[in-house]
Design a protein around this motif. Structure first.
Motif, mmCIF file in Angstrom:
data_model
loop_
_atom_site.group_PDB
_atom_site.id
_atom_site.type_symbol
_atom_site.label_atom_id
_atom_site.label_comp_id
_atom_site.label_asym_id
_atom_site.label_seq_id
_atom_site.Cartn_x
_atom_site.Cartn_y
_atom_site.Cartn_z
ATOM 1 N N THR A 101 39.492 36.604 -0.082
ATOM 2 C CA THR A 101 40.209 36.440 -1.338
ATOM 3 C C THR A 101 39.293 36.798 -2.507
ATOM 4 O O THR A 101 38.151 36.377 -2.565
ATOM 5 C CB THR A 101 40.686 34.987 -1.494
ATOM 6 N N GLY A 102 39.815 37.576 -3.432
ATOM 7 C CA GLY A 102 39.047 37.977 -4.598
ATOM 8 C C GLY A 102 38.193 39.207 -4.386
ATOM 9 O O GLY A 102 37.506 39.651 -5.291
ATOM 10 N N VAL A 104 37.883 43.373 -2.739
ATOM 11 C CA VAL A 104 38.726 44.554 -2.596
ATOM 12 C C VAL A 104 39.391 44.603 -1.225
ATOM 13 O O VAL A 104 40.358 45.338 -1.034
ATOM 14 C CB VAL A 104 37.915 45.850 -2.841
ATOM 15 N N ARG A 108 46.982 42.245 0.075
ATOM 16 C CA ARG A 108 47.890 42.286 -1.072
ATOM 17 C C ARG A 108 49.247 42.738 -0.559
ATOM 18 O O ARG A 108 49.385 43.854 -0.064
ATOM 19 C CB ARG A 108 47.364 43.240 -2.132
ATOM 20 N N SER A 112 52.988 43.501 -5.052
ATOM 21 C CA SER A 112 52.124 42.672 -5.890
ATOM 22 C C SER A 112 51.553 43.500 -7.027
ATOM 23 O O SER A 112 51.542 44.734 -6.978
ATOM 24 C CB SER A 112 50.988 42.056 -5.070
ATOM 25 N N ILE A 113 51.081 42.834 -8.064
ATOM 26 C CA ILE A 113 50.538 43.528 -9.224
ATOM 27 C C ILE A 113 49.288 44.321 -8.844
ATOM 28 O O ILE A 113 49.051 45.411 -9.357
ATOM 29 C CB ILE A 113 50.212 42.518 -10.343
ATOM 30 N N ALA A 114 48.485 43.782 -7.926
ATOM 31 C CA ALA A 114 47.243 44.434 -7.532
ATOM 32 C C ALA A 114 47.476 45.638 -6.632
ATOM 33 O O ALA A 114 46.566 46.414 -6.387
ATOM 34 C CB ALA A 114 46.338 43.428 -6.826
ATOM 35 N N ARG A 115 48.682 45.786 -6.119
ATOM 36 C CA ARG A 115 48.993 46.913 -5.245
ATOM 37 C C ARG A 115 50.180 47.664 -5.835
ATOM 38 O O ARG A 115 51.190 47.072 -6.166
ATOM 39 C CB ARG A 115 49.335 46.404 -3.851
ATOM 40 N N SER A 116 50.039 48.932 -5.952
ATOM 41 C CA SER A 116 51.139 49.702 -6.529
ATOM 42 C C SER A 116 52.295 49.760 -5.529
ATOM 43 O O SER A 116 52.119 49.650 -4.330
ATOM 44 C CB SER A 116 50.675 51.104 -6.885
#
Length: 132
Positions: A101-102, A104, A108, A112-116
């Motif tokens: 977690t946290g 790279v 995800r 999710s926002i962190a993954r397109s």
């Protein structure tokens, strides 16, 4: 050299290394490079008759980097050092992974926002709440 003098999160400072060499003895190392120690005697122990045990992490100190067999030894569940008597593994057990977690490498989910990508559409098992 300066890193080891001033930072405690990268394998300990020079003062820690001096204390470990004076009070502890090296008992083993895991596949991640973490080094495990046991006190030479029980003078500074929290429990009567037990020698203190500790780990010096390779890299950033994170408790989730300790494999199960060493965790058991650190917490006095196992008496034998895992390098002397390894735990028997079941065929269904997976290899140990630290908490990602946290990083790279963290998982995800799609949308999710962190993954397109687009969030999958909600299925029929969801009903939105509405006030009455």
């Amino acid at each position: 050299m300066l890193k080891s003098i001033f930072t405690w999160w990268n394998q300990g400072t020079v003062g820690l290394r001096f204390t470990v060499s004076r009070l502890g003895r090296f008992v083993g190392q895991d596949e991640y490079g973490n080094r495990y120690f046991e006190a030479r005697d029980d003078r500074e122990s929290y429990d009567v008759g037990r020698k203190r045990r500790w780990v010096i992490f390779r890299g950033y100190a994170d408790a989730s980097k300790v494999p199960a067999e060493w965790h058991g030894w650190l917490h006095y569940t196992l008496d034998e050092v895992p390098t002397d008597e390894p735990l028997a593994r079941k065929v269904w057990e997976k290899d140990h992974l630290p908490n990602l977690t946290g990083t790279v490498h963290a998982w995800r989910p799609q949308g999710s926002i962190a993954r397109s990508g687009e969030r999958p559409a909600a299925t029929g098992d969801y009903q939105a709440w509405s006030p009455e």
